[in-house]
Write an enzyme that holds these catalytic residues in place. Sequence first.
Site, short mmCIF file in Angstrom:
data_model
loop_
_atom_site.label_atom_id
_atom_site.label_comp_id
_atom_site.label_asym_id
_atom_site.label_seq_id
_atom_site.Cartn_x
_atom_site.Cartn_y
_atom_site.Cartn_z
N LYS A 39 2.88 6.98 4.06
CA LYS A 39 2.19 5.69 4.10
C LYS A 39 1.84 5.26 5.52
O LYS A 39 1.36 4.16 5.72
CB LYS A 39 3.08 4.62 3.46
N ARG A 45 13.73 -4.27 -7.74
CA ARG A 45 12.43 -4.07 -8.37
C ARG A 45 12.66 -3.74 -9.84
O ARG A 45 13.63 -4.17 -10.43
CB ARG A 45 11.66 -2.95 -7.65
N PRO A 84 0.83 -1.21 0.00
CA PRO A 84 0.00 0.00 0.00
C PRO A 84 0.86 1.26 0.00
O PRO A 84 1.84 1.35 0.74
CB PRO A 84 -0.79 -0.13 1.31
N GLU A 85 0.51 2.21 -0.85
CA GLU A 85 1.24 3.46 -0.91
C GLU A 85 0.34 4.57 -0.40
O GLU A 85 -0.75 4.32 0.10
CB GLU A 85 1.74 3.70 -2.34
#
Length: 337
Positions: A61, A323, A2-3
């Site tokens: 966040k 990533r 979640p951002e």
Amino acid sequence: MPELPEVEVVRAGLAPVVAGSVVTGVTVLDERSLKRHRGPSVDFVDRLVGGTLDSAVRRGKFLWFPFEPAESHDHPLALVAHLGMSGQVLLRSSDHPGDRLMRIRLDVDSPSLGAVRLAFVDQRIFGSMALDETVPTPDGRAAGYAGAHLLGSPEAAADGEVRAAAAAPSASASAPAVPSWASRVPQQVAHIARDPLDPAFDEAAVVTRLLARRTGVKRALLDQGLLSGVGNIYADESLWAARVHPEQPTEALSRARARLLLSEVRAVLLKALGEGGTSFDAQYVNVNGQSGYFSHSLAAYGQQGRPCPRCGTAIVREAFMNRSSHLCPRCQRVRTA
């Protein structure tokens, strides 16, 4: 993970329910979700029960609930919810049968809804809940966003709830009274920089610090000591919008382009907020279990092989740390000056 938009959607859903609610019961189903709490589970439960949640606050966040315990405490407290990779805080009825991956259950008596339940659900158990002491913000401004409505929504703008500036020492006598918890931040969150949507965000200072770095610009955007709330998805989208390559050296950025990049970061975050955040699977949901839709509006992230919406060149995916980065090789070129 979640951002900022996902966490803000959750915060806005919880805020009108938790404000002024009394904790009537706490059940810890998995003690691993208390790894950031200083003390055993019985301490967590005993101190929460009977206390009052004042609001729901977010910085970047990070989400927390200012808390007044039933018994006096030497320092102001907050219940911190760290969502980690897959954490959720779901609003449930008091008779809900329970969620399969629920780790902590809080039963509360809400002024607006009566008896309800907050379910902390976490598949990977990287997230946690913890009671933490709070400290004053260094600048005296509000610690994070705590409005009753989704940040950036017409309702939030109309009723003036973007009011971090009201906590500033220079606020006029006619400014609305700001509760003492508003300008205090949990110790676990104090090292996190303000996010670009925070009314107290100092853009000029952040630009100066950004240009002084000796790193790639995407790495700088992901550094929560510089600015918070920007994760991999929104970094790729903002860099594409500003026509900046992820590996662009920060020291070679012009001040004007750095300001443009921060402007695009804000625009991308606000757009995602308006669409409920970015969802790719069932882990990313709001307090009612509904997914966001910003994934349908992505220009770069996850779009490798598809034409750039701006020039038609195929978007490419490149390795970035552990990533990936997604970019247009034509629109986003490394600049030497």
